[in-house]
Design an enzyme around this catalytic site. Structure first.
Site, mmCIF file in Angstrom:
data_model
loop_
_atom_site.group_PDB
_atom_site.id
_atom_site.type_symbol
_atom_site.label_atom_id
_atom_site.label_comp_id
_atom_site.label_asym_id
_atom_site.label_seq_id
_atom_site.Cartn_x
_atom_site.Cartn_y
_atom_site.Cartn_z
ATOM 1 N N GLU A 194 100.558 47.835 -18.487
ATOM 2 C CA GLU A 194 100.247 46.480 -19.307
ATOM 3 C C GLU A 194 98.959 46.143 -18.736
ATOM 4 O OE1 GLU A 194 100.512 44.648 -21.665
ATOM 5 O OE2 GLU A 194 102.216 43.569 -21.979
ATOM 6 N N ASP A 195 98.284 45.344 -19.675
ATOM 7 C CA ASP A 195 96.989 44.908 -19.330
ATOM 8 C C ASP A 195 97.361 43.598 -18.396
ATOM 9 O OD1 ASP A 195 98.188 43.414 -21.378
ATOM 10 O OD2 ASP A 195 96.268 43.447 -22.652
ATOM 11 N N ASP A 250 101.591 37.456 -18.391
ATOM 12 C CA ASP A 250 101.280 36.178 -18.570
ATOM 13 C C ASP A 250 102.552 35.352 -18.482
ATOM 14 O OD1 ASP A 250 99.594 33.973 -19.175
ATOM 15 O OD2 ASP A 250 100.114 33.996 -21.161
ATOM 16 N N PHE A 310 92.252 31.877 -19.727
ATOM 17 C CA PHE A 310 92.319 32.714 -20.716
ATOM 18 C C PHE A 310 90.997 33.703 -20.657
ATOM 19 C CE2 PHE A 310 92.223 35.021 -24.794
ATOM 20 C CZ PHE A 310 93.369 35.472 -25.101
ATOM 21 N N ARG A 335 87.288 43.562 -26.004
ATOM 22 C CA ARG A 335 88.067 44.699 -25.339
ATOM 23 C C ARG A 335 87.257 45.614 -24.696
ATOM 24 N NH1 ARG A 335 93.488 44.390 -27.290
ATOM 25 N NH2 ARG A 335 93.695 43.870 -29.316
HETATM 26 P P1 IMP Z 1 103.364 37.292 -21.991
HETATM 27 O O1 IMP Z 1 104.498 37.692 -23.034
HETATM 28 O O2 IMP Z 1 103.303 36.132 -22.183
HETATM 29 O O3 IMP Z 1 103.451 37.823 -20.779
HETATM 30 O O4 IMP Z 1 102.071 37.830 -22.792
HETATM 31 C C1 IMP Z 1 101.433 39.086 -22.455
HETATM 32 C C2 IMP Z 1 100.465 39.568 -23.579
HETATM 33 O O5 IMP Z 1 99.527 38.227 -23.996
HETATM 34 C C3 IMP Z 1 99.581 40.677 -22.941
HETATM 35 O O6 IMP Z 1 99.981 41.803 -23.080
HETATM 36 C C4 IMP Z 1 98.492 40.058 -23.608
HETATM 37 O O7 IMP Z 1 98.186 40.871 -24.870
HETATM 38 C C5 IMP Z 1 98.439 38.480 -24.125
HETATM 39 N N1 IMP Z 1 97.553 38.009 -23.195
HETATM 40 C C6 IMP Z 1 98.271 36.920 -22.067
HETATM 41 N N2 IMP Z 1 97.083 36.466 -21.376
HETATM 42 C C7 IMP Z 1 96.106 36.924 -21.868
HETATM 43 C C8 IMP Z 1 94.682 36.613 -21.633
HETATM 44 O O8 IMP Z 1 94.336 35.853 -20.782
HETATM 45 N N3 IMP Z 1 93.754 37.106 -22.394
HETATM 46 C C9 IMP Z 1 93.952 37.909 -23.294
HETATM 47 N N4 IMP Z 1 95.159 38.366 -23.705
HETATM 48 C C10 IMP Z 1 96.156 37.762 -23.150
HETATM 49 MG MG MG Z 2 96.446 40.792 -27.079
#
Ligand code: IMP
Ligand code: MG
Length: 178
Positions: A102-103, A106, A155, A168
């Protein structure tokens, strides 16, 4: 200069050199941990593609790759935890050693959904490798075996991470100023 409503690249939190050094370390660590086995990397489209393709080149055990695309209902910057599969895996993962790539983690809601979904397909092992994590934002407790960097609650964009599909391609991770 930017017009109202536009965004700009701000402070660099992880430089291109730091990213590359850490990705190499993670690849070496993964190769040691899974020595004697073969590994299936599952990339979560689209953000993880950049990290995954670099990471793979530092893994020296037999490795395969597959992808999933998911959409999380919510706003542009907040996921809701309600996840829809846009593209599923090409192949079954039963009895495989699986590593989700995963990138960023969050809230953790997207990954929690993926862990449950993939876990129900009976892999031999199921672990997570995330480039970034924002501990302050976590809503659910998740075992993330491999993490590149912990970052503050900002962010960020770059190295796969986007804002409205842009940025990206940056080789570093930077704060998006809005
Ligand atoms: P989560 O479900 O809240 O953990 O969100 C995960 C997804 O939200 C990641 O795979 C990203 O695509 C996006 N995301 C969360 N934080 C960021 C950020 O700071 N920048 C860009 N994308 C984010
Ligand atoms: Mg995204």
């Amino acid at each position: 200069m930017r017009a109202p409503g536009e965004s700009a690249i701000g402070e660099v939190l992880v430089s291109a050199e730091e990213v590359q050094r850490r990705v190499a370390e993670l690849g070496e660590q993964i190769s040691r941990d899974y020595a004697g086995r073969s590994l299936l990397l599952i990339g979560v489209l689209k953000g993880a593609v950049f990290f995954l393709s670099d990471l793979m080149r530092f893994i020296d055990i037999p490795v395969e790759v597959d992808f999933m695309a998911v959409a999380s209902y919510g706003s542009a910057t907040d996921s809701s935890g309600v996840v829809r599969i846009l593209k599923d895996l090409d192949a079954a993962i039963e009895d495989r050693d699986v590593l989700i790539v995963e990138d960023i983690v969050d809230s953790g809601l997207t990954l929690q959904y993926l862990m449950r979904n993939l876990g129900s397909r009976n892999p031999r092992t199921l672990e997570v490798c995330a480039l970034l994590t924002k501990p302050e934002r976590r809503k659910v407790d998740l075992p993330t075996r491999y993490v590149g960097f912990e970052i503050p609650n900002r962010f960020v964009v770059g190295y796969g991470l986007d804002y409205a599909e842009r940025h990206r391609n940056l080789p570093f991770v930077a704060v998006l100023e809005r």
